[in-house]
Design a protein around this motif. Structure first.
Motif, PDB file in Angstrom:
ATOM      1  N   ILE A  17       6.965  13.540 -18.989  1.00  0.00           N
ATOM      2  CA  ILE A  17       7.963  13.441 -18.392  1.00  0.00           C
ATOM      3  C   ILE A  17       8.088  13.774 -19.771  1.00  0.00           C
ATOM      4  O   ILE A  17       8.216  14.006 -21.045  1.00  0.00           O
ATOM      5  N   GLU A  18       9.465  14.555 -19.809  1.00  0.00           N
ATOM      6  CA  GLU A  18      10.582  15.151 -21.097  1.00  0.00           C
ATOM      7  C   GLU A  18      11.754  13.960 -21.088  1.00  0.00           C
ATOM      8  O   GLU A  18      11.988  13.491 -20.317  1.00  0.00           O
ATOM      9  N   GLY A  19      11.451  13.567 -22.624  1.00  0.00           N
ATOM     10  CA  GLY A  19      12.143  12.824 -22.724  1.00  0.00           C
ATOM     11  C   GLY A  19      12.196  11.904 -24.403  1.00  0.00           C
ATOM     12  O   GLY A  19      10.472  12.338 -25.072  1.00  0.00           O
ATOM     13  N   ALA A  27      20.797  -3.304 -25.345  1.00  0.00           N
ATOM     14  CA  ALA A  27      21.020  -2.854 -24.142  1.00  0.00           C
ATOM     15  C   ALA A  27      22.075  -1.192 -24.028  1.00  0.00           C
ATOM     16  O   ALA A  27      21.824  -0.756 -22.677  1.00  0.00           O
ATOM     17  N   ARG A  28      22.792  -1.087 -25.282  1.00  0.00           N
ATOM     18  CA  ARG A  28      23.383   0.587 -24.537  1.00  0.00           C
ATOM     19  C   ARG A  28      22.536   1.709 -24.800  1.00  0.00           C
ATOM     20  O   ARG A  28      22.758   2.545 -23.530  1.00  0.00           O
ATOM     21  N   ALA A  29      21.598   1.802 -25.740  1.00  0.00           N
ATOM     22  CA  ALA A  29      20.478   2.819 -25.405  1.00  0.00           C
ATOM     23  C   ALA A  29      19.664   2.335 -24.271  1.00  0.00           C
ATOM     24  O   ALA A  29      19.010   4.213 -23.837  1.00  0.00           O
ATOM     25  N   VAL A  30      19.796   1.403 -23.916  1.00  0.00           N
ATOM     26  CA  VAL A  30      18.615   1.358 -22.375  1.00  0.00           C
ATOM     27  C   VAL A  30      19.967   2.130 -21.492  1.00  0.00           C
ATOM     28  O   VAL A  30      19.355   2.894 -20.785  1.00  0.00           O
ATOM     29  N   ALA A  31      21.183   2.000 -21.595  1.00  0.00           N
ATOM     30  CA  ALA A  31      21.992   2.708 -20.572  1.00  0.00           C
ATOM     31  C   ALA A  31      22.275   4.359 -20.613  1.00  0.00           C
ATOM     32  O   ALA A  31      22.333   4.309 -18.461  1.00  0.00           O
ATOM     33  N   ASN A  32      21.754   4.092 -22.176  1.00  0.00           N
ATOM     34  CA  ASN A  32      22.386   5.522 -22.574  1.00  0.00           C
ATOM     35  C   ASN A  32      20.660   6.253 -21.180  1.00  0.00           C
ATOM     36  O   ASN A  32      21.311   7.480 -21.371  1.00  0.00           O
ATOM     37  N   ALA A  33      19.712   5.744 -21.936  1.00  0.00           N
ATOM     38  CA  ALA A  33      18.627   6.090 -21.469  1.00  0.00           C
ATOM     39  C   ALA A  33      18.741   6.662 -19.968  1.00  0.00           C
ATOM     40  O   ALA A  33      17.711   7.239 -19.527  1.00  0.00           O
ATOM     41  N   CYS A  34      18.755   5.507 -19.201  1.00  0.00           N
ATOM     42  CA  CYS A  34      19.087   5.435 -17.892  1.00  0.00           C
ATOM     43  C   CYS A  34      20.393   6.688 -17.429  1.00  0.00           C
ATOM     44  O   CYS A  34      19.520   7.430 -16.139  1.00  0.00           O
ATOM     45  N   GLY A  35      21.008   6.920 -18.062  1.00  0.00           N
ATOM     46  CA  GLY A  35      22.066   7.732 -17.678  1.00  0.00           C
ATOM     47  C   GLY A  35      21.651   9.458 -17.678  1.00  0.00           C
ATOM     48  O   GLY A  35      21.561  10.800 -17.452  1.00  0.00           O
ATOM     49  N   LYS A  36      20.196   9.683 -18.720  1.00  0.00           N
ATOM     50  CA  LYS A  36      19.409  10.929 -19.571  1.00  0.00           C
ATOM     51  C   LYS A  36      18.398  11.045 -18.150  1.00  0.00           C
ATOM     52  O   LYS A  36      17.882  12.243 -18.414  1.00  0.00           O
ATOM     53  N   ASN A  37      18.462   9.930 -17.285  1.00  0.00           N
ATOM     54  CA  ASN A  37      17.021   9.773 -16.815  1.00  0.00           C
ATOM     55  C   ASN A  37      16.875  11.050 -15.559  1.00  0.00           C
ATOM     56  O   ASN A  37      18.019  10.815 -14.970  1.00  0.00           O
ATOM     57  N   PRO A  38      16.323  12.367 -15.919  1.00  0.00           N
ATOM     58  CA  PRO A  38      16.534  13.471 -14.751  1.00  0.00           C
ATOM     59  C   PRO A  38      15.473  13.390 -13.451  1.00  0.00           C
ATOM     60  O   PRO A  38      15.182  14.009 -12.287  1.00  0.00           O
TER      61      PRO A  38
END
Length: 92
Positions: free
Chosen positions: A4-6, A41-52
């Protein structure tokens, strides 16, 4: 499973998201605590937002602590998130 790319953090979040059972939701904060990064929590939200890989990696099952839906990176945005959650019988 192919690589997985990330970032390492994103991969950790995405890996955890796959453990959230269909029909259940967690908050961004609950996910942060579960991956041993309670202040992220905010970083988790950002990671969710970047989920391809949505909805295969089910970021639609993560909501805000206030009960708000938050965002959705998948096709169709927030409307799709709502539809996915309703199709899984989540009471939203």
């Amino acid at each position: 499973m192919k690589l997985i790319e990330g970032t390492k953090f994103q991969q950790k979040v995405w890996k955890y998201l796959k453990t959230i059972p269909k029909g259940q939701v967690k908050t961004y904060k609950q996910v942060a605590i579960a991956i041993k990064r309670p202040k992220s929590a905010r970083a988790v939200a950002n990671a969710c937002g970047k989920n391809p890989y949505a909805p295969k990696i089910p970021c639609h099952r993560v909501i805000r602590s206030d009960g708000g839906l938050g965002g959705y990176s998948g096709k169709g945005g927030i409307k799709t998130k709502l539809r996915l959650l309703r199709s899984e019988k989540v009471d939203i």
